[in-house]
Scaffold this active site. Structure first.
Site, PDB file in Angstrom:
ATOM      1  N   GLU A  40      31.502  -4.283   9.992  1.00  0.00           N
ATOM      2  CA  GLU A  40      31.405  -3.651  11.267  1.00  0.00           C
ATOM      3  C   GLU A  40      29.777  -3.655  11.652  1.00  0.00           C
ATOM      4  OE1 GLU A  40      35.164  -0.904  12.109  1.00  0.00           O
ATOM      5  OE2 GLU A  40      33.755  -0.329  10.509  1.00  0.00           O
TER       6      GLU A  40
ATOM      7  N   GLU B  41      40.783  -1.416   5.445  1.00  0.00           N
ATOM      8  CA  GLU B  41      40.759   0.412   5.707  1.00  0.00           C
ATOM      9  C   GLU B  41      42.311   0.591   5.557  1.00  0.00           C
ATOM     10  OE1 GLU B  41      37.208  -0.796   8.106  1.00  0.00           O
ATOM     11  OE2 GLU B  41      39.000  -1.690   7.415  1.00  0.00           O
TER      12      GLU B  41
END
Length: 254
Positions: free
Chosen positions: A113, A133
Site C-alpha cells: 500500500e 492480511e
C-alpha cells in the site's frame, strides 16, 4: 530512535524505512515520522523529486507491525490504526512532487500500500508483492482494496487478497505497475535526475490533473488547480491589498 529517515540532497530527497530487523514493518512511530517527512518535503520549494527506499535485503516493507495493532479494540483499530494510517499514506500519495518507490525486496500488505502511493515503482527481479492480511484475520486498510485497484486489474488484486498468491516483479512489470531493474536504486536515481530537467511547476500541475482525473483526492486536486489559477491573477493581488487597506476592491478580471 527514528526508523524513518529523511535526507535531502539539493533537489532530490530520500525517505528511507530503517527497521530491517522487523522487515521494515510499519509502526505507529514510523507512521508519525512518515507524516512529518511529508510535511517537511511539501514545504521545501527546493525539493523536486522524492525517492522512497528501505534498508535491508529481505523486504522493502513486510506491512504493518502486528504488535502495533494486534491488541487494539475493534473501535481503536478502526478509528486510529486504519484511519490514521490511511490518512498518512494519502498524504504521501498527494505530495506535489514526483515520487519513486525503490523496491529492493518484497512489499507485503501495508508495504505494498505504501509503494502504491508512489508515482513510479522500480522493483528488483526477485521482489514480490502480496496482500496477506486475511491470513491474520484482517483486510487491507490503507488502500490495498481501493487505491491499488486503480493500478492493477481487479482479478490480480483479488488473487492477492482472497487467495494469498504473490505477484512477481516480472508480472508487475507486464501489468504496468512497476519497472524491473537489477539495481533499482541506481535506476531510480537516473530517472530522477532526468526528470529534474523538466519544469517543477509543470510536474506539480500534471500530477494534480492526473490525480483529479482518476479520483485520487479529487476534491483537493480540483481546488488546488483552481487556487493556483486565481492566485496568479491581478484580481487576487487587488483583493488582498484592498482588505489590508480597508477599502472596496477594484476588480478588473485580470
Amino acid at each position: 530512535m527514528s526508523a524513518i529517515h529523511l535526507a535531502i540532497d539539493g533537489a532530490m530527497a530520500r525517505i528511507t524505512l530503517d527497521n530491517p530487523s522487523k522487515l521494515n514493518a510499519l509502526t505507529v512511530q514510523m507512521l508519525g515520522q512518515l507524516e512529518d517527512a511529508c510535511a517537511t518535503l511539501e514545504r521545501d520549494p527546493l525539493v523536486r523529486i522524492v525517492l522512497i527506499t528501505a534498508e535491508g535485503e529481505r523486504a522493502f516493507c513486510a506491512g504493518a507491525d502486528i504488535s502495533g495493532w494486534g491488541g487494539l479494540s475493534p473501535t481503536d483499530f478502526a478509528r486510529h490504526w486504519v484511519r490514521e494510517g490511511h490518512r498518512i499514506l494519502d498524504r504521501l500519495a498527494g505530495l506535489s512532487k514526483p515520487t519513486i518507490a525503490v523496491l529492493q525486496a518484497h512489499a507485503f500488505g501495508g508495504g505494498l500500500e505504501l509503494a502504491a502511493c508512489a508515482d513510479l515503482r522500480i522493483m528488483a527481479p526477485g521482489a514480490t508483492l502480496a496482500l496477506p492480511e486475511a491470513q491474520v484475520g484482517i483486510v487491507p486498510g490503507w488502500g490495498g482494496n481501493t487505491r491499488l485497484l486503480r493500478l492493477l486489474p481487479e482479478a490480480v488484486v483479488k488473487d492477492m487478497a482472497l487467495f494469498g498468491r504473490r505477484v512477481s516483479a516480472e508480472k508487475a512489470q507486464a501489468l504496468g505497475f512497476a519497472e524491473v531493474a537489477d539495481n533499482p536504486l541506481a535506476t531510480a536515481v537516473a530517472i530522477a535526475k532526468e526528470a529534474m530537467k523538466a519544469s517543477p511547476r509543470a510536474h506539480e500541475v500534471a500530477k494534480y490533473q492526473i490525480h483529479a482525473a482518476v479520483g485520487e483526492d479529487r476534491n483537493a486536486m480540483i481546488e488546488a488547480l483552481g487556487g493556483g489559477m486565481v492566485g496568479a491573477t491581478e484580481d487576487k493581488a487587488e483583493g488582498v491589498s484592498a482588505f489590508a487597506e480597508k477599502r472596496s476592491p477594484d476588480f478588473r478580471g485580470t
